[in-house]
Design a protein around this motif. Structure first.
Motif, PDB file in Angstrom:
ATOM      1  N   HIS A  15       0.889  -1.210  -0.048  1.00 49.16           N
ATOM      2  CA  HIS A  15       0.058  -0.042  -0.058  1.00 49.16           C
ATOM      3  C   HIS A  15       0.796   1.198   0.016  1.00 49.16           C
ATOM      4  O   HIS A  15       2.061   1.065   0.245  1.00 49.16           O
ATOM      5  CB  HIS A  15      -0.808   0.076   1.353  1.00 49.16           C
ATOM      6  CG  HIS A  15      -0.127   0.423   2.587  1.00 49.16           C
ATOM      7  ND1 HIS A  15       0.642  -0.524   3.163  1.00 49.16           N
ATOM      8  CD2 HIS A  15      -0.095   1.547   3.211  1.00 49.16           C
ATOM      9  CE1 HIS A  15       1.223  -0.133   4.094  1.00 49.16           C
ATOM     10  NE2 HIS A  15       0.629   1.237   4.266  1.00 49.16           N
ATOM     11  N   HIS A  35      -6.696  -2.794  -7.655  1.00 51.77           N
ATOM     12  CA  HIS A  35      -6.109  -2.058  -6.358  1.00 51.77           C
ATOM     13  C   HIS A  35      -7.355  -1.296  -5.962  1.00 51.77           C
ATOM     14  O   HIS A  35      -8.401  -1.285  -6.507  1.00 51.77           O
ATOM     15  CB  HIS A  35      -5.130  -1.080  -6.784  1.00 51.77           C
ATOM     16  CG  HIS A  35      -5.545   0.057  -7.608  1.00 51.77           C
ATOM     17  ND1 HIS A  35      -5.570  -0.355  -8.986  1.00 51.77           N
ATOM     18  CD2 HIS A  35      -5.985   1.290  -7.375  1.00 51.77           C
ATOM     19  CE1 HIS A  35      -5.865   1.066  -9.730  1.00 51.77           C
ATOM     20  NE2 HIS A  35      -6.132   1.753  -8.569  1.00 51.77           N
ATOM     21  N   VAL A  48      -4.388   0.517  -2.047  1.00 54.27           N
ATOM     22  CA  VAL A  48      -3.870  -0.763  -1.642  1.00 54.27           C
ATOM     23  C   VAL A  48      -3.980  -1.656  -2.726  1.00 54.27           C
ATOM     24  O   VAL A  48      -4.858  -1.919  -3.526  1.00 54.27           O
ATOM     25  CB  VAL A  48      -4.835  -1.361  -0.445  1.00 54.27           C
ATOM     26  CG1 VAL A  48      -4.392  -2.744   0.086  1.00 54.27           C
ATOM     27  CG2 VAL A  48      -5.023  -0.503   0.655  1.00 54.27           C
ATOM     28  N   ALA A  57      -5.221  -8.489  -0.156  1.00 53.51           N
ATOM     29  CA  ALA A  57      -4.286  -7.576  -0.319  1.00 53.51           C
ATOM     30  C   ALA A  57      -3.041  -8.307  -1.092  1.00 53.51           C
ATOM     31  O   ALA A  57      -2.716  -9.593  -0.556  1.00 53.51           O
ATOM     32  CB  ALA A  57      -3.732  -6.951   0.657  1.00 53.51           C
TER      33      ALA A  57
END
Length: 140
Positions: free
Chosen positions: A26, A70, A82, A128
């Motif tokens: 991130h 993202h 992120v 993520a």
């Protein structure tokens, strides 16, 4: 060349990371303090340009310039990106608000599971991209 917001405040975006998102790819840019005041985007192209350039900086730093998945969150005074690898983890669909602390449980069992210590963080890490997969800038 420094950017100008409303022709007065120099703004040079600097990508940073957040300790709370350690382990997750991130980046965050803090916006000029006066950016939270009234901005008329129809007449203040300099500020709109600054936002776009801050977003582009984060996409570049996270190696997301080719359209990789993202999430983008914009708050008062900050812009966060992120990098994503999945839509859901542990049966929980996650959108950008998940990284702002809002997860939606579709049933009582999922809700109870999310109440367990560390469960929300596990879900977010599951969707993520790991920070180790991308060279992200160090926090200042």
């Amino acid at each position: 060349d420094p950017w100008r917001w409303s022709g007065r405040v120099p703004f040079q975006p600097v990508a940073q990371t957040l300790p709370r998102l350690a382990g997750v790819a991130h980046g965050v840019v803090l916006l000029p303090p006066r950016a939270t005041f009234r901005v008329d985007f129809s007449t203040d192209g300099a500020f709109a340009d600054a936002l776009l350039r801050a977003y582009a900086l984060l996409l570049h730093d996270l190696d997301l310039l080719n359209g990789e998945s993202h999430n983008l969150l914009v708050g008062r005074g900050w812009l966060l990106v992120v990098a994503r690898r999945a839509r859901e983890a542990n049966g929980v669909d996650v959108n950008a608000l998940g990284f702002a602390g809002c997860l939606l449980a579709r049933d009582a069992a999922t809700f109870e599971a999310l109440l367990a210590p560390g469960a929300c963080g596990e879900v977010l890490r599951g969707v993520a991209v790991p920070a180790s997969d991308i060279a992200v800038p160090a926090s200042d």
